[in-house]
Design an enzyme around this catalytic site. Sequence first.
Site, PDB file in Angstrom:
ATOM      1  N   ASP A 184       0.831  -1.196   0.000  1.00  0.00           N
ATOM      2  CA  ASP A 184       0.000   0.000   0.000  1.00  0.00           C
ATOM      3  C   ASP A 184       0.870   1.252   0.000  1.00  0.00           C
ATOM      4  O   ASP A 184       2.018   1.229   0.476  1.00  0.00           O
ATOM      5  CB  ASP A 184      -0.881   0.046   1.258  1.00  0.00           C
ATOM      6  CG  ASP A 184      -1.870  -1.105   1.338  1.00  0.00           C
ATOM      7  OD1 ASP A 184      -2.111  -1.739   0.300  1.00  0.00           O
ATOM      8  OD2 ASP A 184      -2.383  -1.351   2.443  1.00  0.00           O
ATOM      9  N   VAL A 185       0.307   2.351  -0.491  1.00  0.00           N
ATOM     10  CA  VAL A 185       1.007   3.638  -0.452  1.00  0.00           C
ATOM     11  C   VAL A 185       1.437   3.964   0.973  1.00  0.00           C
ATOM     12  O   VAL A 185       2.536   4.466   1.209  1.00  0.00           O
ATOM     13  CB  VAL A 185       0.102   4.759  -1.007  1.00  0.00           C
ATOM     14  CG1 VAL A 185       0.733   6.128  -0.784  1.00  0.00           C
ATOM     15  CG2 VAL A 185      -0.156   4.549  -2.488  1.00  0.00           C
TER      16      VAL A 185
END
Length: 315
Positions: free
Chosen positions: A145-146
């Site tokens: 994930d970012v």
Amino acid sequence: MSTTGGTQIHELLVADEDAGQRLDSYLAKVLEIPRVLAKTLFKDSMVEVNGRVVTKPLKVRAGDALRVSIPPQSDPLEIRVIAVEDLKIIADEDDYVVIDKPVGVAAHPSPGWVGPTVVGALMAEGYNISTSGAAERQGIVHRLDVGTSGLMVVAKSERAYTGLKRAFKERTPKKVYHAVVQGLPDPLEGTIDAPIGRHPGHDWKFAVLEGGRDSVTHYEMLEAFGRASLVEVHLETGRTHQIRVHFSAFGHPCVGDQTYGADPNLGAALGLTRQWLHAKRLGFNHPVTGEWVEYESEYPHDLAGALELLREGGY
């Protein structure tokens, strides 16, 4: 796949293990296309199931025969070549590179994302990575994930892409995460086995849902701090937001993860602007030699600082 007048024609047969998935999710995964593109195919009558055009993403069944037409894209996702100062190279081999991804960097371009990506950052550093897969996902065989930091492996050669992609599909790599979760898990060591699907009320969230995809998370408690605990997590499957969703459903969301119900006051007190979650170790068979290789990453400054505050007490 065949091509007619620039339109790609894909004919697919749904495997037993994919039964029950939403058709748009299945197409995005199998064809390696953005989910937003998969959704538009239904509106344009580009998807057939068992010879009949479907206009909404129903759930697929084992043995379904799919025919998907993808017209040329006038606005393909662009890889923006942007250097990322905090991105660290852990290992640089002939066939792959292992990186320590900082928070705020996406694995690859996606609709709506205008920030830096792993693909663009490696290009900015002069790396030649595999061109296999979708154009915007060059070399990407798994993702973080970012808002999650830590280890990723990116394929540089076509043979590495093929081998690593297969390995992650077959779940042979070892993916170990460290997370700080709210409260004290009970039991202190265990397994969360609960299916995960897209949240019915939020397209950008996921949830434990009946009929979701098989999802298994193993964990053990490493340290307890009163209001929070440091846990080590071993992923058996690799669903989007899996750790965050499972621990939230378990009543122990990752500290700082307000998307999945974390206490905003605790996160603020610890100086966190994202979830306390880090991909700590990554092991896999070398895609060419078959030798087992393993890498480890240190906590970044924001997570290390929050952990130190917890160890000092008062939370």
